[in-house]
Design a protein around this motif. Structure first.
Motif, short mmCIF file in Angstrom:
data_model
loop_
_atom_site.label_atom_id
_atom_site.label_comp_id
_atom_site.label_asym_id
_atom_site.label_seq_id
_atom_site.Cartn_x
_atom_site.Cartn_y
_atom_site.Cartn_z
N ILE A 1 39.45 36.90 39.34
CA ILE A 1 39.55 35.52 39.82
C ILE A 1 41.02 35.18 39.96
O ILE A 1 41.77 35.24 38.98
N PHE B 1 35.60 25.64 40.43
CA PHE B 1 34.62 26.05 39.41
C PHE B 1 33.69 24.89 39.14
O PHE B 1 34.10 23.86 38.63
N ALA C 1 27.74 30.29 31.19
CA ALA C 1 28.98 29.97 30.48
C ALA C 1 28.72 30.01 28.98
O ALA C 1 27.59 29.78 28.55
N PRO C 2 29.71 30.25 28.11
CA PRO C 2 31.10 30.52 28.49
C PRO C 2 31.30 31.93 29.07
O PRO C 2 30.65 32.88 28.63
N VAL C 3 32.20 32.02 30.04
CA VAL C 3 32.61 33.30 30.61
C VAL C 3 34.05 33.54 30.17
O VAL C 3 34.96 32.81 30.56
N VAL C 4 34.23 34.56 29.32
CA VAL C 4 35.57 34.86 28.82
C VAL C 4 36.27 35.81 29.78
O VAL C 4 35.73 36.85 30.15
N LEU C 5 37.45 35.42 30.23
CA LEU C 5 38.23 36.23 31.17
C LEU C 5 39.34 36.96 30.42
O LEU C 5 39.66 36.62 29.27
N GLY C 6 39.95 37.93 31.09
CA GLY C 6 41.08 38.62 30.49
C GLY C 6 42.37 37.86 30.69
O GLY C 6 42.40 36.79 31.31
N TYR D 1 43.16 36.60 37.00
CA TYR D 1 42.41 36.88 35.78
C TYR D 1 41.38 37.97 36.02
O TYR D 1 40.52 37.83 36.91
N LEU E 1 48.05 32.99 39.35
CA LEU E 1 47.39 33.53 38.17
C LEU E 1 46.25 34.44 38.62
O LEU E 1 45.43 34.05 39.45
N VAL F 1 43.80 32.32 40.90
CA VAL F 1 44.05 30.89 41.07
C VAL F 1 45.52 30.72 41.42
O VAL F 1 46.39 31.15 40.66
N VAL G 1 50.77 36.65 35.76
CA VAL G 1 51.38 35.37 36.12
C VAL G 1 52.58 35.62 37.01
O VAL G 1 53.48 36.40 36.67
N THR H 1 51.82 28.33 40.78
CA THR H 1 51.82 29.39 39.76
C THR H 1 50.64 30.31 40.10
O THR H 1 49.49 29.88 40.07
#
Lengths: 196, 196
Positions: A151, A167, A173-178, A193, A191, A153, A182, A189
């Protein structure tokens, strides 16, 4: 093999479009953030940004072999005038094929059996590169199907206060991302993931 | 003089609390992100995180002279057990003063005439340091009143799918912010945006 990825320019309050399709001058202000030229294959998509952002975009462009987009995005952009700036095959997910498909001979394939089928078809022609999925609703469906691998952003320092969220209604959910990669641009910025 | 600031740990989809006050183990996972000890004046608020995050927190703690919080946050935390971990005066914005104010002799002042008044009172006692405003609703009111000078987002790589959003019903949008200061932690990207 390439990854299944999505990315979007998003306001700090989570919108990829402001109210009534406004706010794009803010969301894409970073496209005029510097003096380094970035050009896609398509000369319409050429602008001057920072070296960091231009490098980021070049990598994205070079790494993308096909796209899966929703019908709404196709309609809003009017089929990008007949050719997506990335210059790759585009699979348009739709409930109903147009009676008279626009841009015959163009890069568009209309897919009526869902995002999973569209991604499978896109993978076939992506030449081992990434398949980009856009916009939010398609990305959320790909995530829910367990297919989304990254993903992106491009986070823009503006509060738009309304519009279309990147989103929304996340399944499971919850979906934990790595941890994100950056990259700091000017007015953005970047990002990236990984989805675990 | 110090600034009027707000900050919160926020999921990538914009939530500072998950559904039914869930998700805090994700939102504050970065508080256990490394092996560098951070301790507030209050020993209850002590944890091990990265050097980058610990330095960021130390700066925030040392720079904060007073807090303005909403009644809801005060109630949810049960008045932080009688003392906020930051160890500074806390002005609680409420519609109605409690009949029997809890923690007499504690740092809490109940303010019934709105966030602007609370911020003015907090400034008086902040000793030239920053005034922190929390949570989302108070921050949005301070922003609408033209008082907020910095928005801090500790962006956490998780999608919570629901709950309480940091940014909701922003008045006078679009609100264009300045370029953020970016600090990379483990399980968090610290972003500090100046309000123009």
């Amino acid at each position: 093999m390439g990854k299944i990825v999505t990315s979007a320019s998003m306001s700090l309050d989570g919108y990829i479009s402001g109210p009534d399709e406004s706010g794009f001058e803010h969301l894409f202000g970073w496209h005029q953030g510097g003096d380094v030229e970035f050009s896609a294959a398509d000369p319409r998509w050429s602008f001057r940004t920072t070296e960091a952002s231009a490098g980021h975009l070049r990598e994205q462009l070079a790494g993308t072999g096909a796209l899966v987009v929703g019908r709404r995005l196709f309609d809003v952009t009017e089929g990008w005038g007949g050719n997506h700036p990335f210059g790759v095959p585009v699979f348009v997910v739709t409930h109903r094929k147009p009676d008279d498909p626009p841009f015959p001979g163009g890069p568009f394939t209309f897919v009526t059996d869902g995002v999973e089928s569209a991604i499978a078809q896109a993978r076939q022609v992506a030449g081992g590169k990434d398949v980009g999925v856009a916009a939010g609703q398609m990305a959320r469906q790909a995530l829910a199907a367990g297919l989304l691998e990254e993903i992106g952003v491009d986070l823009v320092p503006v509060l738009l206060g309304g519009g279309i969220r990147f989103f929304d209604t996340i399944a499971d959910a919850p979906v934990v991302l790595g941890a994100p990669r950056v990259i700091e641009g000017n007015g953005v910025t970047h990002l990236r993931y990984p989805v675990r």
